[in-house]
Design an enzyme around this catalytic site. Sequence first.
Site, mmCIF file in Angstrom:
data_model
loop_
_atom_site.group_PDB
_atom_site.id
_atom_site.type_symbol
_atom_site.label_atom_id
_atom_site.label_comp_id
_atom_site.label_asym_id
_atom_site.label_seq_id
_atom_site.Cartn_x
_atom_site.Cartn_y
_atom_site.Cartn_z
ATOM 1 N N MET A 204 -92.629 -14.955 -22.041
ATOM 2 C CA MET A 204 -92.707 -14.118 -23.229
ATOM 3 C C MET A 204 -93.415 -12.786 -22.956
ATOM 4 O O MET A 204 -93.972 -12.573 -21.893
ATOM 5 C CB MET A 204 -93.437 -14.878 -24.340
ATOM 6 C CG MET A 204 -92.742 -16.166 -24.766
ATOM 7 S SD MET A 204 -93.684 -17.114 -25.994
ATOM 8 C CE MET A 204 -93.654 -16.001 -27.413
ATOM 9 N N HIS A 205 -93.351 -11.905 -23.945
ATOM 10 C CA HIS A 205 -94.169 -10.694 -24.055
ATOM 11 C C HIS A 205 -93.763 -9.550 -23.126
ATOM 12 O O HIS A 205 -94.295 -8.451 -23.250
ATOM 13 C CB HIS A 205 -95.656 -10.994 -23.819
ATOM 14 C CG HIS A 205 -96.180 -12.217 -24.502
ATOM 15 N ND1 HIS A 205 -96.041 -12.426 -25.857
ATOM 16 C CD2 HIS A 205 -96.841 -13.295 -24.003
ATOM 17 C CE1 HIS A 205 -96.611 -13.580 -26.171
ATOM 18 N NE2 HIS A 205 -97.092 -14.127 -25.070
ATOM 19 N N ASP B 70 -90.744 -19.547 -23.799
ATOM 20 C CA ASP B 70 -90.927 -20.700 -22.928
ATOM 21 C C ASP B 70 -91.635 -21.878 -23.592
ATOM 22 O O ASP B 70 -91.228 -23.035 -23.414
ATOM 23 C CB ASP B 70 -91.636 -20.304 -21.626
ATOM 24 C CG ASP B 70 -92.892 -19.472 -21.849
ATOM 25 O OD1 ASP B 70 -93.326 -19.289 -22.999
ATOM 26 O OD2 ASP B 70 -93.437 -18.991 -20.833
#
Length: 485
Positions: free
Chosen positions: A81-82, A236
Site C-alpha cells: 500500500m501507500h 495487502d
Amino acid sequence: MSTYLGLDLGTSSLKALLIDEDQAVIGSVSVPLTVERPHFGWSEQNPQSWIVACEAAMQELHAKHGQEFAEIAGVGLSGHMHGATVLGADGTPLRPCILWNDTRSHEEAKGLDDAEARAITGNIVFPGFTAPKLAWMRKHEPRLFDLARCVLLPKDYLRLWLTGEAVSEMSDAAGTSWLDTGRRDWSERMLERTGLTREHMPSLVEGTEASGELRPILAEKFGLKPGVIVAGGGGDNAASACGVGVAAPGTGFLSLGTSGVLFTATAGYDPVPETALHTFCHAIPGLWHQMGVTLSAAGCMDWLSKLLKEEPAALTGALGETIAEPGRPIFLPYLSGERTPHNDADIRGVLTGIESDTSREAMTRAVLEGVAYSMRDCLDAAGEKPKPQRLIAVGAGSRSAYWLQLMATVLETEIALPAAGDFGAAFGAARLGITAATGADPKSVIKEPPVARTFEPVADKIDAFRAAHQRYKALYPAIKQAMAG
C-alpha cells in the site's frame, strides 16, 4: 472448470497463485523484485519491473499448468500500500514509485496531519502514506509535479497494464490520506491540500467488483479466453484478511511476521486516530477494518537469535507448550520505534529486570511476552468497542505453540492456527477474483480455512498477565523521558 488467478505485488517479490473453483491451489510462482535506495530514508521501485515480473509469473504458470491456466475466468489483485506511482499525460511513470517505507516526506506529513485530515480520513497522516509523498514532489520536484496527470497505487498500475483502466478500490485508497474513509469516496478537500483534483485520481470500485477486463492483446498472448474479469482486489492486509476468511464484523487475524498486525473487521466506521490505530475500508463492501501495528514482532526473536546464536525455533521450542507465569524481566519490543499506540519513530527497545542468573529461557519468555503486550496495546487502542472473540494466527511467529498460547492469554481471546496451506494475500486476491467474475456472495467465497489447532486463554493466568501488562505500559513514559534527557 473455471480457474482464478491471484496476483500479489509485494515489496520484494510478485506472487501469482492459481486456484480452481473449489479454491484448491493448482500452482504458484514468485518472481523477485528489488528496491532502490538512492538516498538515506528513500525507498523506490521502477513500476516497469512489476510488469516484467507479472509477465514472467504468468508465463511460468502457463508453462506449468497450461490447461488450467487457459480456463482463468477472473483475476484478483493485491499489493503493498501507500506507494505513489505518478503518471504523465501519456500514461507512463514520471519517476520511480515512492514506496510505503520511504520516509522523505515526514515534514509534509506533519503539515497535513491535523484535526481536519483525521476527521476526513479517520487516520493520522503518516509519512509512508501517499498524500505527503505528492506534497514532497510539489515542493522538491515541481516540474514533475506539474506534469502529473494521474496518481496510482502500485497494484493499480499493474491493473492499468492488465485492463487499460485507471481504477482503484476502497481498502488501498483508504491508505492514501485522500479518501473520505467513512463515505468511501475521494475527498476533494484532502486532494486540494496537496494541489490535486479528482481528475488526478482513478475511479473507485469495491474489492469484490469488476474493475475491467483483461486486454485482448494480453488474453491472446497468454492463451486466455476473451472477457477475463479483473476484480478490484485489495491492499495487502485486506487481501490477507480475505485469504484467512475475515469477512464478518468481530472476526480478525493476528500476524506475527517481522512486524505484528492485529486486524479486525468492523460493520461501521468508528475511527480512533489518536491511538495510531489504522481505520481503513475493507475489500468487502459494507465493511471497514481496524488495524494495530507493532513494528517488531517476530523480528524481535530474530534479534534475540542473533544475540544468543541459536535459531528462533530452538529458543521457543525449549519452552515447551505450557506457559509460565510472567517473568521478572520485561522487554519493550521497540527495536525500530513503534506505531500503535505511540506513533513514536524515535523510541527504542529495552530489557529490564535482568539478574545474574537470568537464563536464555527467561530472556526468550521476556521477548515473547513483550511482543504479546504490544499486541494487547493494539487491541486496547480500539477503546471500549467489542473485542474479537477469535483471531486467526498467521506469520512465522505462529509456528510457536508457546507464543500462541501466550497470545491467547494476554489478548483474552481464542486463537486459531490454520492447517498447512497457502492462505495469504495472493489467495485472498484470487478469492476476490471469484466474487467479481461470478457475482457470488463474498461471504460464501471468503471463508475461514481449515483449522489445525485452537488455543484458549489460560484462565488462572489471565490476572497475572494483566498486572504484568500494566508494568510493561509504565515503562514507555520512563524510557521516553530517559531518552529525551
